[in-house]
Design a protein around this motif. Structure first.
Motif, PDB file in Angstrom:
ATOM      1  N   THR B  21       0.835  -1.206   0.000  1.00 55.13           N
ATOM      2  CA  THR B  21       0.000   0.000   0.000  1.00 55.13           C
ATOM      3  C   THR B  21       0.868   1.254   0.000  1.00 55.13           C
ATOM      4  O   THR B  21       0.475   2.285  -0.515  1.00 55.13           O
ATOM      5  N   GLN B  22       2.070   1.132   0.569  1.00 60.01           N
ATOM      6  CA  GLN B  22       2.953   2.305   0.667  1.00 60.01           C
ATOM      7  C   GLN B  22       3.843   2.471  -0.558  1.00 60.01           C
ATOM      8  O   GLN B  22       4.391   3.541  -0.779  1.00 60.01           O
ATOM      9  N   TYR B  23       4.031   1.417  -1.333  1.00 63.19           N
ATOM     10  CA  TYR B  23       4.975   1.476  -2.453  1.00 63.19           C
ATOM     11  C   TYR B  23       4.308   1.599  -3.816  1.00 63.19           C
ATOM     12  O   TYR B  23       4.993   1.722  -4.820  1.00 63.19           O
ATOM     13  N   CYS B  24       2.996   1.531  -3.876  1.00 65.89           N
ATOM     14  CA  CYS B  24       2.327   1.664  -5.171  1.00 65.89           C
ATOM     15  C   CYS B  24       2.442   3.116  -5.636  1.00 65.89           C
ATOM     16  O   CYS B  24       2.127   4.037  -4.884  1.00 65.89           O
ATOM     17  N   GLU B  26       0.592   4.607  -7.642  1.00 63.37           N
ATOM     18  CA  GLU B  26      -0.739   5.166  -7.904  1.00 63.37           C
ATOM     19  C   GLU B  26      -1.498   5.352  -6.597  1.00 63.37           C
ATOM     20  O   GLU B  26      -1.532   4.445  -5.767  1.00 63.37           O
ATOM     21  N   ALA B  27      -2.100   6.512  -6.448  1.00 64.80           N
ATOM     22  CA  ALA B  27      -2.876   6.782  -5.233  1.00 64.80           C
ATOM     23  C   ALA B  27      -4.218   6.061  -5.288  1.00 64.80           C
ATOM     24  O   ALA B  27      -4.755   5.819  -6.376  1.00 64.80           O
ATOM     25  N   ASN B  28      -4.755   5.720  -4.133  1.00 61.54           N
ATOM     26  CA  ASN B  28      -6.086   5.088  -4.025  1.00 61.54           C
ATOM     27  C   ASN B  28      -6.209   3.838  -4.903  1.00 61.54           C
ATOM     28  O   ASN B  28      -7.257   3.598  -5.487  1.00 61.54           O
ATOM     29  N   ILE B  30      -3.906   0.504  -4.310  1.00 60.05           N
ATOM     30  CA  ILE B  30      -3.813  -0.649  -3.410  1.00 60.05           C
ATOM     31  C   ILE B  30      -4.361  -0.187  -2.064  1.00 60.05           C
ATOM     32  O   ILE B  30      -3.775   0.661  -1.386  1.00 60.05           O
ATOM     33  N   LEU B  31      -5.498  -0.723  -1.733  1.00 54.54           N
ATOM     34  CA  LEU B  31      -6.218  -0.292  -0.530  1.00 54.54           C
ATOM     35  C   LEU B  31      -6.150  -1.396   0.527  1.00 54.54           C
ATOM     36  O   LEU B  31      -5.661  -2.494   0.250  1.00 54.54           O
ATOM     37  N   TYR B  32      -6.637  -1.091   1.712  1.00 49.42           N
ATOM     38  CA  TYR B  32      -6.536  -2.062   2.800  1.00 49.42           C
ATOM     39  C   TYR B  32      -7.880  -2.187   3.525  1.00 49.42           C
ATOM     40  O   TYR B  32      -8.472  -1.177   3.926  1.00 49.42           O
ATOM     41  N   ASN B  34      -9.467  -3.754   6.785  1.00 50.09           N
ATOM     42  CA  ASN B  34      -9.088  -4.318   8.089  1.00 50.09           C
ATOM     43  C   ASN B  34      -9.851  -5.590   8.440  1.00 50.09           C
ATOM     44  O   ASN B  34      -9.454  -6.340   9.326  1.00 50.09           O
ATOM     45  N   TYR B  92     -15.280   4.004   2.264  1.00 48.89           N
ATOM     46  CA  TYR B  92     -14.325   4.245   3.342  1.00 48.89           C
ATOM     47  C   TYR B  92     -15.068   4.306   4.669  1.00 48.89           C
ATOM     48  O   TYR B  92     -16.115   4.930   4.786  1.00 48.89           O
ATOM     49  N   LYS B  95     -11.090   4.190   9.736  1.00 47.71           N
ATOM     50  CA  LYS B  95      -9.758   3.587   9.645  1.00 47.71           C
ATOM     51  C   LYS B  95      -9.713   2.313   8.791  1.00 47.71           C
ATOM     52  O   LYS B  95      -8.907   1.412   9.042  1.00 47.71           O
ATOM     53  N   THR B  96     -10.567   2.199   7.819  1.00 47.05           N
ATOM     54  CA  THR B  96     -10.511   1.065   6.904  1.00 47.05           C
ATOM     55  C   THR B  96     -11.215   1.428   5.606  1.00 47.05           C
ATOM     56  O   THR B  96     -11.901   2.442   5.520  1.00 47.05           O
ATOM     57  N   SER B  97     -11.000   0.621   4.607  1.00 51.13           N
ATOM     58  CA  SER B  97     -11.782   0.770   3.381  1.00 51.13           C
ATOM     59  C   SER B  97     -12.338  -0.598   3.041  1.00 51.13           C
ATOM     60  O   SER B  97     -11.861  -1.628   3.531  1.00 51.13           O
TER      61      SER B  97
END
Lengths: 296, 107
Positions: B21-24, B26-28, B30-32, B34, B92, B95-97
């Motif tokens: 999620t931190q290295y992609c 492109e924004a929005n 790779i999402l996470y 929970n 969203y 604290k999660t999507s």
């Protein structure tokens, strides 16, 4: 500083643009977020036309996430790849004519201070090595010598990637490029040294293969620029097209280059250290206890 | 057809690294989520890809294989991955999507 003013006045939500509502309701406006939380909130940066796997895009994405108060931040850029992404963010973006970006940011910063007084409005310049070290060199250095209080970030891809691969002042000596077939004749410019000589209060080099470090240096640079003086970050953001780096090897290249010739470095004045410690709780800059100093 | 990143929820939800999620770039994208691993009895949530945003660079694959050493991400043809996340189906929460899955080819 309270972020309560970002909340909507009851009954007026529907009149706000959807992009702004998204940032308040699902994004980072009015909240404290960090890089480790990406993927769980809507980011400020949106879809953009930059190349697949571009390290510059990754750096811009991380930088925007790291803005301490994105709702009070204005970005300034110029011609080059970076502006294609920076302009696709839910924060105001000002496009300076090629090379003008630090001049535009100077006026903008002064105007915002007159208009908003002690309410911090952060101005962040993000431009490429060509816009900053070649065409915009005079305006960049003059803004530092004048001690203009804003952050300058160089997206250093070591080439004019947007126009076919000409050498820039930041290209390494002897580097052969599509439009520099005989290789570059002189050394990479020492912009870090010049930033220090010109009086920047915080200077750092960073590579985007360490997102938390990127976050840390951006936050420090923006905060120091509010009160102390100009700040400069030089980020290695490879051009995988002009340097023929396979997209899945971009981070491998970043890691190699960081180890080889783009090591993390950080310079901060004592005044800036004291400011970060006192106002923003940076423990590493607090004065060391007397006993610990004597024990050395 | 073209390649997009596909994350193995079973492997991802057994860890909590979130590196992709931190290295992609492109924004929005790779999402996470929970709660993604809960239905399978796994410990953590899982990353997932909004495939309409994925440009297929495979940087996440390198990060997952070489930095996290989880080997949870593969590049797959978009018409072969079945139901997956699309940006318009992402919501969203606190604290999660979360994404309601849909077929990216048939819609």
């Amino acid at each position: 500083m309270s972020l309560d003013y970002v909340k909507f006045t009851p009954g007026f939500e529907k009149f706000m643009p959807k992009e702004y509502r998204d940032m308040v309701e699902h994004g980072p406006f009015g909240k404290k977020i960090s890089v480790s939380q990406v993927g769980t909130f809507k980011e400020i940066l949106e879809e953009h036309p930059m190349c697949a796997g571009c390290a510059m895009t990754l750096f811009i994405r991380l930088a925007v996430v790291a803005f301490p108060n994105p709702e009070d931040t204005i970005t300034v850029g110029t011609a080059g790849c970076g502006r294609l992404a920076i302009s696709q963010a839910a924060v105001p973006f000002v496009y300076g004519n090629y090379g003008d970006q630090n001049g535009v940011a100077s006026g903008l910063t002064r105007g915002l201070r007159l208009r908003f007084g002690d309410q911090p409005k952060d101005v962040v310049v993000m431009a490429g090595d060509g816009g900053m070290a070649d065409i915009g060199f005079a305006q960049t250095l003059h803004s530092w010598f004048r001690k203009e209080k804003f952050t300058t970030i160089m997206l250093d891809n070591e080439v004019y990637g947007n126009t076919g691969g000409q050498e820039s002042g930041m290209t390494n000596k002897n580097q052969v490029l599509k439009m520099a077939p005989l290789g570059k004749k002189f050394e990479k410019m020492d912009m870090l040294g010049m930033a220090k000589v010109a009086g920047c209060a915080y200077v750092a080099t960073v590579v985007p293969n360490n997102p938390r470090r990127v976050e840390s240096v951006i936050k420090k640079a923006v905060l120091v620029a509010r009160e102390i003086g100009p700040t400069y970050i030089q980020a290695y953001t490879s051009c995988n097209i002009e340097y023929a780096i396979p997209t899945d090897k971009v981070m491998e290249d970043a890691k190699t280059v960081e180890t080889d010739r783009y090591k993390f470095s950080e310079y901060i004045t004592d005044e800036a250290k004291d400011y970060l410690a006192q106002l923003y709780g940076y423990k590493e800059y607090l004065p060391k206890p007397v006993a610990a100093v004597e024990g050395k | 057809m073209y390649l997009v990143a596909n994350i193995d929820t079973g492997i991802c939800a057994a860890t909590s690294c979130k590196l992709c999620t931190q290295y992609c770039p492109e924004a929005n994208t790779i999402l996470y989520d929970n709660e993604a691993g809960q239905e399978k009895g796994l410990k953590y949530g899982s990353a997932y890809v909004a495939v309409d945003r994925c440009k297929g660079c495979a940087q996440c694959v390198w990060v997952c294989d070489n930095m996290a050493k989880h080997n949870a991400i593969k590049m797959e043809m978009i018409d072969q991955i079945g139901d997956t996340a699309l940006t318009e189906n992402v919501t969203y929460g606190e604290k999660t999507s979360h994404a309601t899955l849909a077929n990216p080819v048939r819609g």
